[in-house]
Design a protein around this motif. Structure first.
Motif, short mmCIF file in Angstrom:
data_model
loop_
_atom_site.label_atom_id
_atom_site.label_comp_id
_atom_site.label_asym_id
_atom_site.label_seq_id
_atom_site.Cartn_x
_atom_site.Cartn_y
_atom_site.Cartn_z
N PRO A 283 0.50 -11.07 3.59
CA PRO A 283 1.05 -10.02 4.48
C PRO A 283 1.31 -8.61 3.39
O PRO A 283 1.12 -8.76 2.30
N VAL A 284 1.31 -7.47 4.40
CA VAL A 284 1.26 -6.33 3.40
C VAL A 284 2.36 -5.20 4.11
O VAL A 284 2.78 -5.49 5.32
N HIS A 285 2.84 -4.69 3.26
CA HIS A 285 3.90 -3.56 3.48
C HIS A 285 3.19 -2.15 3.11
O HIS A 285 2.70 -1.94 2.28
N ILE A 286 3.27 -1.21 4.20
CA ILE A 286 2.78 0.07 3.87
C ILE A 286 3.95 0.95 3.78
O ILE A 286 4.86 1.17 4.76
N ILE B 248 0.78 -1.12 -0.06
CA ILE B 248 0.06 -0.09 -0.04
C ILE B 248 0.97 1.16 0.07
O ILE B 248 1.53 1.37 0.91
N TRP B 249 1.07 2.05 -1.12
CA TRP B 249 1.71 3.06 -1.27
C TRP B 249 0.90 4.36 -1.00
O TRP B 249 -0.16 4.87 -1.81
N VAL B 250 1.24 5.07 0.30
CA VAL B 250 0.50 6.20 0.62
C VAL B 250 1.13 7.35 0.46
O VAL B 250 2.29 7.55 1.03
N ARG C 41 -0.49 -6.20 -6.94
CA ARG C 41 -0.31 -6.39 -5.44
C ARG C 41 -0.26 -5.09 -4.84
O ARG C 41 -0.10 -5.00 -3.76
N LEU C 42 -0.40 -4.15 -5.69
CA LEU C 42 -0.09 -2.82 -5.28
C LEU C 42 -1.20 -1.88 -5.15
O LEU C 42 -2.05 -1.91 -6.43
N VAL C 43 -1.53 -0.94 -4.39
CA VAL C 43 -2.47 -0.13 -4.47
C VAL C 43 -2.21 1.28 -3.68
O VAL C 43 -0.92 1.40 -3.28
N TYR C 44 -2.68 2.54 -4.49
CA TYR C 44 -2.05 3.72 -4.02
C TYR C 44 -3.10 4.29 -3.17
O TYR C 44 -4.37 4.19 -3.30
N VAL C 45 -2.86 5.26 -2.18
CA VAL C 45 -3.77 6.09 -1.39
C VAL C 45 -3.17 7.40 -1.36
O VAL C 45 -2.00 7.63 -0.76
N GLY C 46 -4.28 8.33 -1.73
CA GLY C 46 -3.64 9.70 -1.83
C GLY C 46 -2.73 10.48 -2.85
O GLY C 46 -2.52 11.51 -2.92
N TYR D 226 -6.75 5.32 -4.57
CA TYR D 226 -7.78 5.80 -3.69
C TYR D 226 -7.39 6.95 -3.17
O TYR D 226 -6.45 7.47 -2.33
N THR D 227 -8.10 7.93 -3.68
CA THR D 227 -7.82 9.55 -3.56
C THR D 227 -8.61 10.27 -2.27
O THR D 227 -9.50 9.53 -1.63
N LYS D 228 -8.24 11.27 -1.89
CA LYS D 228 -8.72 11.98 -0.81
C LYS D 228 -10.29 12.12 -1.13
O LYS D 228 -11.15 11.91 0.02
N GLU D 229 -10.64 12.50 -2.24
CA GLU D 229 -12.27 12.51 -2.52
C GLU D 229 -12.83 11.12 -2.35
O GLU D 229 -13.79 11.03 -1.80
N ASP D 230 -12.36 10.17 -2.51
CA ASP D 230 -12.86 8.71 -2.51
C ASP D 230 -13.14 8.53 -0.90
O ASP D 230 -14.06 8.15 -0.39
N ILE D 231 -11.93 8.80 -0.14
CA ILE D 231 -11.98 8.97 1.37
C ILE D 231 -13.36 9.40 1.85
O ILE D 231 -14.11 9.28 2.77
N ASP D 232 -13.05 10.92 1.50
CA ASP D 232 -14.26 11.88 1.98
C ASP D 232 -15.59 11.48 1.51
O ASP D 232 -16.75 11.67 2.32
N THR D 233 -16.02 11.01 0.34
CA THR D 233 -17.17 10.60 -0.27
C THR D 233 -17.73 9.30 0.09
O THR D 233 -18.97 9.03 0.42
N ARG D 234 -16.88 8.50 0.24
CA ARG D 234 -17.21 6.84 0.28
C ARG D 234 -16.96 6.57 1.86
O ARG D 234 -17.71 5.56 2.36
#
Length: 331
Positions: free
Chosen positions: A253-256, A161-163, A201-206, A226-234
């Motif tokens: 397992p996951v690495h952030i 997870i790439w923040v 195996r990768l997702v982005y956040v922000g 997953y954008t800030k808009e996604d977080i605020d609306t969903r």
């Protein structure tokens, strides 16, 4: 009403569910009307649900890398952040430091990547502590070139997870800046000849600042952002549940990898590549909290804090924001 039914009707409860229980009752199938990934039925005994999955130990790698970009101040961040970790948990003693001189010799991007690969064997992967957590303190965001491959050797099915405000998947040929901290995912993944990590195996956040070549790769490989808009609306709970389902974090397992520029600049002004309209501290804390509750978090990076950027007040605000996140990481 069952716990499962309660979660279906109120996904925000993901943040208050006991860690061991969450690992069994978060999603396995998609709920058609709400877009949530939810299991058809619980499959574990009550006694199993009540077992804690709290972190047993913390191993810390100090990686004062700055050659991935041009601002040397990030080399001072690991020491500052380690002091904050020890204030939060004085028992933390398992630390490994790869020296400034070893990390920051001037090289071409390709030679630089090769050198980081050679040094990666010195990164502590927490192998001596089953169930522990590895925390990597940078330095700039080229450190995953060292931290992720060693975890992939230990966990071949590792998810990431790439923040971040940036996608960091440019190649040396497509990068406008030529800075390696904007290329780690290209070198690590199937997008290049050097890497092999599957990009499903990768997702982005922000992420909110991308270059054309990065957009093309994100579309080609279907990398979800997953954008800030996604977080605020969903809602953050819904977004995190979707991440858990997409990356199959009940079974893997996951690495952030957390770049502080993912945060809004008002919350983290002391970083080198600020982008407006970022995440809140609560967003990032919520992500770590919920992912930890799956029992799947094995390692993380905290990068791109630069104490030489901004005023004293800017530095203090940035440290306070990061400290709040660190407190959740090692809790």
């Amino acid at each position: 009403m069952s716990t499962l039914s309660v979660l279906r009707s109120n996904p925000s409860l993901i943040f208050s569910v006991h860690p061991a229980m969450l690992g069994r009752i978060v999603p396995r199938t998609i709920h058609a009307t709400r877009g949530l990934a939810l299991p058809l039925q619980p499959t574990y005994k009550t006694a199993d649900l009540l077992r804690s999955k709290s972190t047993k130990s913390v191993s810390v790698n100090l990686l004062p890398l700055w050659r991935g970009q041009g601002k040397q101040g990030v080399r001072y961040a690991p020491g500052i952040l380690l002091s904050k970790l020890r204030e939060l948990n004085p028992s933390i003693s398992n630390t490994t430091c790869i020296t400034d001189s070893a990390l920051n010799k001037s090289r071409t991007p390709e030679e630089f990547i090769s050198a980081l690969g050679d040094l990666s064997s010195e990164v502590d992967t927490g192998e001596e502590e089953e169930g522990g957590l590895v925390v990597n303190l940078g330095g700039d965001h080229a450190i995953p070139i060292m931290t992720i491959p060693v975890m992939l050797k230990r966990h071949p099915n590792l998810r990431v997870i790439w923040v971040d405000a940036h996608a960091d998947i440019n190649s040396p040929d497509t990068s406008p800046s030529g800075n390696v901290h904007g290329m780690p995912l290209w070198f690590l993944s199937e997008a290049s000849k050097q890497g092999g990590m599957p990009l499903d195996r990768l997702v982005y956040v922000g992420v909110r600042d991308t270059d054309p070549a990065e957009v093309e790769l994100m579309e080609r490989y279907g990398i979800k952002n997953y954008t800030k808009e996604d977080i605020d609306t969903r809602g953050l709970a819904t977004v995190v549940m979707d991440i858990v389902h997409r990356l199959e974090l009940l079974d893997n397992p996951v690495h952030i990898s957390f770049d502080v520029d993912a945060l809004d600049p008002s919350l983290a002004p002391s970083t080198g590549t600020k982008v407006p309209e970022g995440l809140s501290v609560e967003d990032v804390v919520g992500i770590f909290s919920a992912i930890k509750k799956t029992g799947s978090l094995v390692s993380c990076d905290v990068v791109e804090f630069n104490p030489l950027i901004g005023t004293e007040d800017d530095v203090e605000r940035t440290v306070q924001s990061i400290e709040t996140v660190l407190k959740e990481i090692i809790k």
